[in-house]
Design a protein around this motif. Structure first.
Motif, short mmCIF file in Angstrom:
data_model
loop_
_atom_site.label_atom_id
_atom_site.label_comp_id
_atom_site.label_asym_id
_atom_site.label_seq_id
_atom_site.Cartn_x
_atom_site.Cartn_y
_atom_site.Cartn_z
N THR A 86 41.59 46.60 49.80
CA THR A 86 42.85 47.25 49.21
C THR A 86 42.83 45.98 47.91
OG1 THR A 86 43.93 46.41 51.85
CG2 THR A 86 45.34 45.93 49.03
N ARG A 87 42.98 47.19 47.08
CA ARG A 87 43.13 46.90 45.59
C ARG A 87 44.47 47.23 44.71
NH1 ARG A 87 39.19 45.74 46.76
NH2 ARG A 87 37.09 45.35 45.74
N LEU A 88 44.94 45.13 43.93
CA LEU A 88 46.47 45.51 43.05
C LEU A 88 46.62 46.13 42.19
CD1 LEU A 88 49.34 44.62 43.62
CD2 LEU A 88 48.76 42.54 42.87
N LEU A 89 47.07 47.42 41.53
CA LEU A 89 47.03 48.02 39.95
C LEU A 89 47.99 46.25 39.24
CD1 LEU A 89 45.99 49.83 38.16
CD2 LEU A 89 47.83 51.34 38.88
N TYR A 90 47.28 46.06 38.56
CA TYR A 90 47.96 45.22 37.99
C TYR A 90 47.17 44.43 36.63
CZ TYR A 90 52.18 42.09 37.20
OH TYR A 90 53.27 41.86 36.76
N PRO A 91 47.31 43.96 35.31
CA PRO A 91 46.66 43.05 34.84
C PRO A 91 46.48 42.00 35.04
CG PRO A 91 48.65 43.48 33.15
CD PRO A 91 48.76 44.12 35.12
N ALA A 98 44.91 36.46 38.23
CA ALA A 98 44.30 37.53 38.87
C ALA A 98 43.10 36.12 40.26
CB ALA A 98 43.01 38.53 38.36
N PRO A 99 42.80 37.04 40.73
CA PRO A 99 42.27 36.39 41.59
C PRO A 99 40.59 36.29 41.28
CG PRO A 99 42.89 37.35 43.59
CD PRO A 99 43.72 37.65 42.30
N PRO A 100 39.89 35.42 41.81
CA PRO A 100 38.35 35.57 40.87
C PRO A 100 38.23 37.32 42.36
CG PRO A 100 38.21 33.61 42.54
CD PRO A 100 40.24 34.11 42.77
N ALA A 131 50.48 37.00 48.97
CA ALA A 131 49.94 38.50 49.95
C ALA A 131 49.34 39.31 48.77
CB ALA A 131 50.01 38.76 51.39
N LEU A 132 50.13 39.57 47.72
CA LEU A 132 50.00 40.26 46.60
C LEU A 132 49.60 39.57 45.22
CD1 LEU A 132 53.38 42.05 46.23
CD2 LEU A 132 51.61 42.80 46.96
N ALA A 133 49.71 38.42 45.00
CA ALA A 133 48.61 37.83 44.28
C ALA A 133 47.33 37.29 44.87
CB ALA A 133 49.61 36.31 43.96
N ALA A 134 47.76 37.69 46.15
CA ALA A 134 46.09 37.17 46.49
C ALA A 134 44.93 38.63 46.30
CB ALA A 134 45.77 36.33 47.76
N LEU A 135 45.68 39.30 46.31
CA LEU A 135 44.82 40.78 45.76
C LEU A 135 44.00 40.93 44.81
CD1 LEU A 135 47.67 43.23 47.09
CD2 LEU A 135 45.61 42.84 48.78
N PRO A 136 42.83 41.00 45.27
CA PRO A 136 41.85 41.72 44.46
C PRO A 136 42.58 42.78 43.56
CG PRO A 136 40.37 42.08 46.16
CD PRO A 136 42.35 41.45 46.39
N ARG A 137 42.37 42.54 41.64
CA ARG A 137 42.91 43.96 41.05
C ARG A 137 42.05 44.30 40.55
NH1 ARG A 137 47.13 38.96 38.27
NH2 ARG A 137 47.74 38.27 40.25
N LEU A 138 42.70 45.65 40.16
CA LEU A 138 42.03 46.79 39.17
C LEU A 138 43.00 46.50 37.81
CD1 LEU A 138 40.41 49.02 39.61
CD2 LEU A 138 42.45 49.96 39.96
N SER A 139 42.25 46.47 37.34
CA SER A 139 43.17 46.59 35.26
C SER A 139 42.63 47.55 34.90
CB SER A 139 42.99 44.86 34.32
OG SER A 139 43.07 43.93 35.42
#
Ligand SMILES: [Zn+2]
Length: 207
Positions: A86-91, A98-100, A131-139
């Motif tokens: 799961t990845r969050l589309l967010y800068p 972003a978490p590590p 739970a959203l903030a902890a997701l790995p990001r996709l920027s």
């Protein structure tokens, strides 16, 4: 005697929009392997200009859940799928770092979480849901110029529509297999249609 049902504006059964604004003729079925989950702010659901309805109808794997606040257990159930990263589309922004980044897991299909809200409201949704903030990001590397400017001039000039951002993310994740062109073309015609329905600005020397 039973009277006729209350008259309503007839809605299209497929896209659920008023018949006059039906999107269905624009839809171009788009194949992809990433699962897309859109968490849509309730204010966006009611926006005739919102791009998510067209996105949902066009993508093969796109789920839209409307809400502003989500209970932790319900949110976890939405976010996680077996065998998916799961990845969050967010800068990665100072207000919400972003978490590590996790170790790369090449080849594992992605479940991409997208927040459909104004910039301010999407940031609040992120900050209010650990739970959203902890997701790995996709920027996005560099947001492409938006077609949206014609109808949502108030948005930040570098802010693209949810449809455009999602399509760009799918292109990053699935290049070169993913073909963004038909959906972006459909979005261009959607924007043109919305712009045509808007009253043209009155010519005036006043700002
Ligand atoms: Zn329709």
């Amino acid at each position: 005697m039973i009277g006729p049902p209350t008259l309503r504006r007839a809605a299209c059964a497929r896209c659920l929009r008023p018949q006059a604004n039906c999107l269905c003729a624009l839809v171009r079925a788009t194949s992809h392997r990433t699962e897309v989950l859109v968490l849509q702010h309730p204010q966006e659901q009611r926006q005739a200009k919102n791009s998510v309805a067209l996105l949902r109808l066009s993508l093969a794997h796109c789920e839209v859940v409307v809400g502003e606040r989500f209970a932790p257990a319900a949110l976890q159930a939405l976010l996680q799928r077996p065998g998916r990263d799961t990845r969050l589309l967010y800068p990665d922004v100072p207000a919400a770092p972003a978490p590590p980044a996790p170790r790369a897991t090449a080849g594992v299909p992605v479940r991409l979480v997208v927040l459909d809200a104004t910039w301010r409201k999407s940031l609040r949704m992120l900050l209010e849901h650990p739970a959203l903030a902890a997701l790995p990001r996709l920027s996005l590397d560099a947001p492409a110029p938006t077609l949206y400017r014609a109808i949502r001039a108030a948005r930040q000039t570098d802010q693209v529509s949810t449809l455009e951002a999602t399509v760009q993310a799918l292109a990053m994740l699935e290049a070169p297999a993913f073909d963004a062109a038909p959906l972006l073309d459909a979005f261009g015609r959607f924007v043109a249609g919305v712009a045509a329905r808007q009253r043209p600005p009155v010519a005036s020397g006043l700002a």
